[in-house]
Scaffold this motif. Sequence first.
Motif, PDB file in Angstrom:
ATOM      1  N   GLN A  29      43.626  12.672  -9.906  1.00  0.00           N
ATOM      2  CA  GLN A  29      44.170  12.144 -11.158  1.00  0.00           C
ATOM      3  C   GLN A  29      44.038  10.622 -11.231  1.00  0.00           C
ATOM      4  N   THR A  30      43.879   9.980 -10.092  1.00  0.00           N
ATOM      5  CA  THR A  30      43.798   8.516 -10.080  1.00  0.00           C
ATOM      6  C   THR A  30      42.392   7.997 -10.345  1.00  0.00           C
ATOM      7  N   ASP A  31      41.395   8.872 -10.370  1.00  0.00           N
ATOM      8  CA  ASP A  31      40.024   8.422 -10.599  1.00  0.00           C
ATOM      9  C   ASP A  31      39.899   7.910 -12.038  1.00  0.00           C
ATOM     10  N   PRO A  32      39.567   6.629 -12.220  1.00  0.00           N
ATOM     11  CA  PRO A  32      39.504   6.066 -13.579  1.00  0.00           C
ATOM     12  C   PRO A  32      38.497   6.750 -14.486  1.00  0.00           C
ATOM     13  N   ARG A  33      37.532   7.467 -13.909  1.00  0.00           N
ATOM     14  CA  ARG A  33      36.534   8.135 -14.735  1.00  0.00           C
ATOM     15  C   ARG A  33      37.158   9.206 -15.623  1.00  0.00           C
ATOM     16  N   LYS A  34      38.215   9.842 -15.128  1.00  0.00           N
ATOM     17  CA  LYS A  34      38.862  10.879 -15.935  1.00  0.00           C
ATOM     18  C   LYS A  34      39.447  10.273 -17.205  1.00  0.00           C
ATOM     19  N   ALA A  35      40.105   9.133 -17.062  1.00  0.00           N
ATOM     20  CA  ALA A  35      40.686   8.472 -18.235  1.00  0.00           C
ATOM     21  C   ALA A  35      39.595   7.975 -19.178  1.00  0.00           C
ATOM     22  N   GLU A  36      38.494   7.485 -18.613  1.00  0.00           N
ATOM     23  CA  GLU A  36      37.393   6.971 -19.440  1.00  0.00           C
ATOM     24  C   GLU A  36      36.761   8.104 -20.256  1.00  0.00           C
ATOM     25  N   ILE A  37      36.578   9.263 -19.626  1.00  0.00           N
ATOM     26  CA  ILE A  37      36.007  10.401 -20.350  1.00  0.00           C
ATOM     27  C   ILE A  37      36.936  10.863 -21.463  1.00  0.00           C
ATOM     28  N   ALA A  38      38.224  10.959 -21.146  1.00  0.00           N
ATOM     29  CA  ALA A  38      39.200  11.391 -22.162  1.00  0.00           C
ATOM     30  C   ALA A  38      39.234  10.420 -23.332  1.00  0.00           C
TER      31      ALA A  38
END
Length: 383
Positions: free
Chosen positions: A366-375
């Motif tokens: 959950q801490t991987d910034p890529r997840k937030a960037e994709i969302a």
Amino acid sequence: MIWIIFSIIASVVFLTLAHSGMCRKTSNLSRRDSASAIYADQIGEVEKDLERGIISAEEAKAARAEIESRLKAIDRQSDGGEPMVGHSGRVLVLLAALTVPALGAGLYWQLGSPDIPSQPFAQRTGEQAEARKIADLAVRLRSRLEADETGGPTEGWVLLAQTYMRMGRFGEAADAFEVLLDRPDASSALVSQYGEALVYSEDGIVTPKAERAFDRALELDPSNPAATFYKAVGLEQAGSPDKAYDLLKTRMEAEEGFRPWMESFAAQLNRIAPSIGRAPVDLAALAPSIPGPTADQVAATEEMSDEDRQVFIRSMVERLANRMKENPSDLDGWMRLGNAYAVLGENENARNAYGKAQKLAENLSQTDPRKAEIARSLAELGA
């Protein structure tokens, strides 16, 4: 139906205020009448005190004179003004009863979404059933893990913690991660996920407990971007934005090439920069190897017509798309392709590319910034 409800509510409020305003004239005493009643009681008290011998005749005379002077002052202030005050007050009440609902309806029409259909009840019940199913699975998983004499496998506790995170039960997620902290296989990523759960459970505040978790994660792996990011957030919250800025920038400059989490770092840096008098961060300058055209290619495009330039850019995107067909597990590649399509205005292709990236990112922490960037990118594309 919503307009019918609004109309009924507005009508009830208007009638209530109107009735109150119309009736106030006959039900309320004037200021002079109220004052006379109060001062009459005070004079009566003075007379009783005089009869009981509590005050002298001179003191009683002085008290009566003081009360009478106050009553005369009230008479001078209220002469000719009281009817107008009462009338204007009623007018203001009636105007408010009319204009407030009208303004509210106008604002809702402009800013609200009256045309959006309501969600079917069956769909809502389906979502609720799915949520209950996930909650039941989490309960059963936790029971099995706690019943395991060996303490339960690390993967099981991580799955439970990540499930709690998706459910928004951040305190329970932190408890699940905490079970693993003393295990030999506790990695930097796991510890930073524990710290993130603590931050989420405190509504974004990096508490001392969370800060210790991020410190430990950085001891295990100084390059952990998530731990660095939240460490900087904690420094800013503690009143040290300069240190937060330096920490983020130093971590970005340590990379030889572009990493997707750099976009989150750059956004945070540029948010902090104005408050401390620092210059904005140029992501391209900090990460010069961001995938893109070479210097020769850029120079060549300057001599092209607009049509030729568009064809050239599209050909580069198509080559990237072909590479992704050969290597469909390249998460960063799908993100770059999605961004390229978005720049070209091909939103449907951009959504498809980011959708593939989102599936590949499901197993990331959950801490991987890529997840937030994709969302964020999918939200901007209307997905």
